[in-house]
Design an enzyme around this catalytic site. Structure first.
Site, short mmCIF file in Angstrom:
data_model
loop_
_atom_site.label_atom_id
_atom_site.label_comp_id
_atom_site.label_asym_id
_atom_site.label_seq_id
_atom_site.Cartn_x
_atom_site.Cartn_y
_atom_site.Cartn_z
N GLU A 1 5.97 -7.72 -10.36
CA GLU A 1 5.39 -6.27 -10.82
C GLU A 1 6.81 -5.65 -10.97
O GLU A 1 7.80 -5.72 -10.53
CB GLU A 1 4.98 -5.20 -9.31
CG GLU A 1 3.27 -6.08 -8.77
CD GLU A 1 3.30 -4.85 -8.22
OE1 GLU A 1 1.87 -4.52 -7.96
OE2 GLU A 1 4.00 -4.33 -7.09
N GLU B 1 8.67 -6.65 -6.87
CA GLU B 1 7.83 -7.34 -6.08
C GLU B 1 6.90 -8.90 -6.80
O GLU B 1 6.57 -8.44 -8.01
CB GLU B 1 6.52 -6.60 -4.89
CG GLU B 1 5.67 -5.50 -5.18
CD GLU B 1 5.05 -5.58 -3.57
OE1 GLU B 1 4.90 -6.34 -2.96
OE2 GLU B 1 4.05 -4.46 -4.30
N GLY C 1 0.92 -1.07 -0.04
CA GLY C 1 0.06 0.31 0.34
C GLY C 1 0.78 1.18 -0.23
O GLY C 1 0.13 2.26 0.54
N GLU D 1 17.34 -0.09 -2.40
CA GLU D 1 16.94 -0.08 -3.63
C GLU D 1 17.39 1.29 -4.26
O GLU D 1 17.10 3.17 -3.83
CB GLU D 1 15.31 -0.89 -4.46
CG GLU D 1 14.90 -1.58 -4.25
CD GLU D 1 13.70 -2.22 -4.72
OE1 GLU D 1 13.09 -3.12 -4.47
OE2 GLU D 1 13.19 -1.28 -5.84
N LYS D 2 18.10 0.98 -5.59
CA LYS D 2 18.55 3.25 -6.61
C LYS D 2 16.79 2.93 -6.42
O LYS D 2 15.85 2.47 -7.06
CB LYS D 2 19.11 2.08 -7.81
CG LYS D 2 18.71 3.16 -8.95
CD LYS D 2 20.79 4.06 -8.60
CE LYS D 2 20.68 5.18 -9.01
NZ LYS D 2 21.18 5.62 -8.39
N TYR D 3 16.38 4.01 -6.55
CA TYR D 3 15.38 5.19 -6.79
C TYR D 3 15.59 5.48 -8.52
O TYR D 3 16.61 5.75 -8.80
CB TYR D 3 15.88 6.31 -6.13
CG TYR D 3 14.32 7.30 -6.27
CD1 TYR D 3 13.37 6.54 -5.94
CD2 TYR D 3 14.22 8.30 -7.22
CE1 TYR D 3 11.65 7.25 -6.63
CE2 TYR D 3 13.35 8.68 -7.57
CZ TYR D 3 11.90 8.70 -6.84
OH TYR D 3 10.65 9.60 -7.74
N ASN E 1 2.40 -9.84 -6.66
CA ASN E 1 1.66 -9.78 -5.32
C ASN E 1 0.92 -11.47 -5.07
O ASN E 1 0.99 -12.04 -6.38
CB ASN E 1 1.31 -8.75 -5.83
CG ASN E 1 1.52 -7.38 -5.20
OD1 ASN E 1 2.18 -7.68 -3.83
ND2 ASN E 1 1.36 -6.60 -6.25
N ARG F 1 -1.99 -12.92 -4.53
CA ARG F 1 -3.19 -12.27 -4.28
C ARG F 1 -4.21 -12.06 -5.88
O ARG F 1 -3.27 -12.16 -6.48
CB ARG F 1 -3.77 -11.53 -3.25
CG ARG F 1 -3.35 -9.78 -3.47
CD ARG F 1 -3.55 -8.72 -2.58
NE ARG F 1 -3.80 -7.86 -3.18
CZ ARG F 1 -1.91 -7.06 -3.19
NH1 ARG F 1 -1.56 -7.44 -2.59
NH2 ARG F 1 -1.94 -5.50 -4.10
#
Ligand code: ADP
Length: 450
Positions: free
Chosen positions: A277, A290, A166, A202-204, A292, A294
């Site tokens: 993702e 990542e 979220g 993480e690298k932005y 997910n 669900r």
């Protein structure tokens, strides 16, 4: 043969209704639980049975495992569908279902445990050779280590909660002077939100698009991917609008991203529907962020362009059925756009706007779908998230989909509360959106006061 005879729905609102609809089509009886705040909601009457599980706060109702299991035992169901949010990615809940011999409609306990930890999921992706955002190996326990890692990968960096979700537990550090504040802020937000303060770095990625691949896997080692959803239109790292196909993805990139997604799904020994993702940078490089585990809010976008009912397939897979589709059966057709209609006031910083809906008119016509549990006379409770429904259009081209969506937004009238309807009109009329030029910073960059 029907997958189950009777299942319990451990969720509320539009997704509870979506599950009821899928079950009716599969001839499965449904038992839906509800909190006192949801008493009287019309969707409850579409289930075969409804059980009150307590007061409004989620921790005393929709998140209370003992109450959900008690309701399942009393109503004698074979399985539980957790929807999204609430207990849907809670490995302890899935484990308790298993020990009570109730089928959890979702992946295995091990899948949830491994992939629910973003640092562990990153490690798996690295092992399989799926590109990940450059970053730390595992959890970063102290500030000095954080500084060393950040120096190595180069600023700006993002500190992220391993248990994140979220858009919470996430902070950007632009240089070493902001690292310490970002590190502490991400950790304390993660502790409060997830009771787990572990973070990684993480690298932005600058100006990325969020592009995700829907996957589906059975218990017998078959995996397919169902194309992408572009979820770049975000506010504070939370999705507002999704579309498929992505204006930034061509057939070659789709195949590469999809193949990586399948490899990762297979390596995880994953079962069920899931989403891989990625961030896509302006040069067309994609990086896993990542998985997910669900069914997602935006699943209808994929349903429309593939013609495959993800909810029904998810239930079938949980019942032990092999996949009914092969990769070559998946054909992406037309263009789909989904707008999340929230009870929020976009003219006032998207502040929540619960309350009574006094009037309502729902759009229709060719290619228009509105997945929603609300109606005139319904009171939006202040306790839960603000999603009122998802307005989905499916047309042949992106231009047509934009036009149909604008018409549907004009038709959709919800009075008595503020909604995000006017905000989407602004987005869909925006020159850069129409051109397909957008990244996750679109709203901050172009739409003032967002
Ligand atoms: P959550 O699980 O909270 O949704 P994600 O890891 O999926 O968190 O990220 C959510 C959003 O945050 C992404 O879609 C993107 O906009 C932003 N984001 C996450 N990681 C990065 C990164 N390394 N660089 C730039 N933006 C990021």
């Amino acid at each position: 043969m029907k997958p189950f005879s009777r299942i319990l729905i451990a969720n509320r609102g539009e997704i509870a209704l979506r599950i009821i609809r899928a079950c009716r089509e599969l001839d499965i009886e449904t038992v839906v639980v509800y909190s006192e705040a949801d008493r009287g909601a019309a969707y409850l009457d579409l289930a075969d049975e409804k059980i009150c599980i307590g007061p409004a706060p989620s921790e005393n109702s929709y998140l209370d495992i003992s109450k959900i299991i008690a309701a399942a035992e009393i109503s004698d169901v074979e399985a539980i569908h957790p929807g999204y949010g609430f207990l849907s990615e809670n490995p302890q809940f899935a484990e308790i279902c298993q020990s009570c011999r109730i089928q959890f409609i979702g992946p295995t306990v091990e899948n949830i445990r491994q992939l629910g930890n973003k640092a562990a999921a990153r490690e798996l992706a690295l092992k399989v050779g799926v590109p990940v955002v450059p970053g730390s190996e595992g959890v970063i326990s102290d500030e000095e280590l954080a500084k060393a890692v950040a120096r190595e990968i180069g600023y700006p960096v993002m500190i992220k909660a391993v248990a994140g979700g979220g858009g919470r537990g996430m902070r950007v550090a632009t240089d070493e002077s902001t690292l310490s504040g970002a590190f502490q802020a991400a950790r304390s937000e993660a502790e409060i939100a997830f009771k787990n303060s572990d973070v990684y770095i993480e690298k932005y990625i600058e100006k990325p698009r969020h592009v995700e691949i829907q996957v589906m896997a059975d218990s017998y080692g078959s995996v397919i991917q169902l194309g992408e959803r572009d979820c770049s239109l975000q506010r504070r790292h939370q999705k507002l609008m999704e579309e498929s196909p992505s204006p930034a993805v061509d057939d070659d990139l789709r195949l590469r991203m999809g193949t990586s997604a399948k490899e990762l799904t297979l390596a995880a020994g994953y079962r069920g529907v899931g989403t891989i993702e990625y961030l896509l940078d302006p040069d067309g490089n994609y990086y896993f962020i990542e998985m997910n585990t669900r069914i997602q809010v935006e699943h209808p976008v994929t349903e429309m362009v593939t013609g495959i009912d993800l909810l029904q397939e998810q239930i079938r897979i949980a019942a032990g059925s092999p996949l009914r589709y092969r990769q070559e059966d998946v054909r992406i057709q037309g263009h789909c756009i989904e707008c999340r209609i929230n009870a929020e006031n976009p003219a006032n910083g998207f502040s929540p706007s619960p309350g009574l809906i006094t009037q309502m008119r729902v759009p229709g016509g060719m290619g228009v779908r509105f997945d929603s549990h609300v109606y005139a006379g319904y009171t939006v409770p202040s306790t839960y998230d603000s999603l009122l429904g998802k307005l989905i259009v499916h047309r042949e081209t992106r231009e047509e989909a934009i036009r149909t969506m604008l018409g549907a937004l004009d038709e959709l009238v919800i009075e008595g509360i503020h909604t995000t309807i006017p905000f989407y009109r602004e987005v869909l009329n925006h020159f850069h959106f129409v051109k397909g030029n957008l990244d996750t910073g679109f709203i901050e960059e172009y739409l003032i006061d967002a």
